[in-house]
Design an enzyme around this catalytic site. Structure first.
Site, short mmCIF file in Angstrom:
data_model
loop_
_atom_site.label_atom_id
_atom_site.label_comp_id
_atom_site.label_asym_id
_atom_site.label_seq_id
_atom_site.Cartn_x
_atom_site.Cartn_y
_atom_site.Cartn_z
N HIS A 86 136.60 110.35 108.13
CA HIS A 86 136.53 110.35 106.39
C HIS A 86 134.70 110.22 105.86
O HIS A 86 134.13 110.42 104.91
CB HIS A 86 137.49 109.67 106.20
N GLU A 103 146.15 103.42 119.86
CA GLU A 103 145.71 103.82 118.72
C GLU A 103 144.74 104.02 119.08
O GLU A 103 143.44 102.83 118.79
CB GLU A 103 145.71 103.74 117.12
N SER A 112 148.37 109.64 107.23
CA SER A 112 148.55 108.92 108.07
C SER A 112 149.98 108.14 108.40
O SER A 112 150.48 108.14 109.48
CB SER A 112 147.75 107.93 109.32
N THR A 118 149.30 103.91 111.22
CA THR A 118 149.51 103.97 112.76
C THR A 118 150.56 103.50 113.32
O THR A 118 151.96 103.43 113.41
CB THR A 118 148.91 104.67 113.40
N ASP A 154 139.57 108.82 112.95
CA ASP A 154 139.41 108.66 111.43
C ASP A 154 138.86 108.88 110.13
O ASP A 154 138.12 109.73 109.45
CB ASP A 154 141.12 108.88 111.18
MG MG Z 1 145.46 105.15 111.89
ZN ZN Z 2 142.01 109.12 107.44
#
Ligand code: MG
Ligand code: ZN
Length: 359
Positions: free
Chosen positions: A256, A247, A78, A131, A252
């Protein structure tokens, strides 16, 4: 001979008239860039399948894909992914706002500041996570959270809403960056519900000491959608226009964890924020809205399901990121340039073009 000259002159004049008539493409006054971290096509479709109402993703007429590989890896992280979108340069994994040899890069947010636009960031992670940090900071490691927080003071950012307060006032160097922000005219607000959008000055809104909880863990379902709307209303007071990045950080993390409920709940939550931004863009007419991802996470496959019952059967092929292209959805002036397949860095180039900025 003279007739020929006359004829040519007429043709040239006609040509220039025609040129004058060609109107310049309409520029975007505002750009809202929304990043679903780890949100590949399958995350979007999983959310669309589970949701009982159509999602906002389906309302975009212009869609494309970008290639996410970084300067030193087929599979990006990222840091490099955020930096590519923010600055238009592919860099090494872990890098934030710097090129592969560590040279600082200027982000679209900083170009917007230079052109006197209002700027803001909203995230469901900490504000110093990779991010959002890619739009503000310059560091060869995404994990230098305290240094990334310090970099906020070197910018004129007008508003940020996210977790991560502890990186500002509970630091190993004992500096109190909350006081520094106050001295620079920021309203320091704890909790997204406590934002007074009519207040003058800049806004540092902290929603958690570190990251926010996930939706499954009980994060307020209004946090991201309401914060997106508040950010738009505050930044839109600037007559010169604004740049805002929002964001959906935790799509994400669901990837994971190989947890499909986590992925879907965060993607639907992100879509609710997209809905607010799209409503504004439609009303405003001068706002370019871009919704995309930095990379896909989990190598998600949908191997079964049923539309009638809104159920899906999901399989993850990795607990890391994958290399696949990710979707881009665009609406507003300049949206037509986001069709097709291109590099992640071109998202930056297309935003610069839409604003009419040059490097
Ligand atoms: Mg991020
Ligand atoms: Zn990630």
């Amino acid at each position: 001979m003279t007739r020929l000259v006359y004829l040519l002159t007429v043709l040239v004049l006609l040509g220039s008239c025609k040129q004058e008539k060609t109107t310049e493409p309409k520029k975007a006054k505002n750009i809202i860039l929304m990043i679903g971290d780890g949100m590949g096509v399958n995350q979007v479709y999983a959310a669309m399948s589970v949701a009982t109402k159509p999602l906002s993703f389906e309302q975009f007429k212009y869609t494309g894909f970008h290639k996410t590989y970084s300067a030193n890896a087929y599979i990006t992280d990222s840091g490099a992914g955020g930096t590519a979108l923010a600055t238009g340069v592919k860099t090494n994994n872990r890098h934030i706002g710097v090129d592969p040899i560590g040279k600082p890069l200027k982000s679209i947010l900083k170009y917007a500041e230079e052109h006197n636009l209002a700027t803001g960031l909203v995230a469901t992670s900490s504000i110093v996570h990779a991010t959002p940090a890619s739009f503000i900071a310059n560091d060869t490691s995404r994990y230098n959270y305290e240094a990334l927080a310090y970099d906020f003071l070197a910018t004129d950012i007008d508003l940020f809403i996210a977790g991560g307060r502890k990186y500002f006032d509970n630091r190993s160097d004992s500096l109190n960056l909350i006081d520094s922000l106050k001295n620079r005219g920021y309203n320091i607000v704890d909790g997204f519900q406590n934002v007074d959008t009519t207040a003058a000055g800049k806004f540092a809104v902290f929603t958690a000491e570190g990251h926010n909880p996930s939706i499954l863990e009980g994060r307020d379902k209004n946090m991201l959608p309401q914060s997106t709307e508040n950010a738009i209303n505050i930044l839109n007071k600037d007559k010169d226009g604004f740049f805002l990045m929002v964001e959906g950080s935790q799509i994400d993390w669901g990837g994971h964890d190989n947890d499909i409920d986590y992925v879907v709940s965060e993607t639907i939550d992100f879509d609710h924020a997209v809905k607010r931004a799209l409503e504004f863009a439609k009303k405003d007419g001068e706002t370019l809205l871009i919704v995309t991802a930095d990379h896909e996470t989990g190598g998600l496959a949908l191997v079964g399901g049923e539309m009638e019952t809104h159920t899906i059967e999901a399989k993850f092929t990795t607990d890391h990121h994958s290399s696949v292209m990710v979707p881009v959805f665009a609406y507003g002036p300049g949206a037509e340039n986001f069709g097709g397949i291109y590099e992640n860095t071109e998202v930056f180039d297309k935003m610069m073009k839409a604003f009419g900025f040059t490097k």
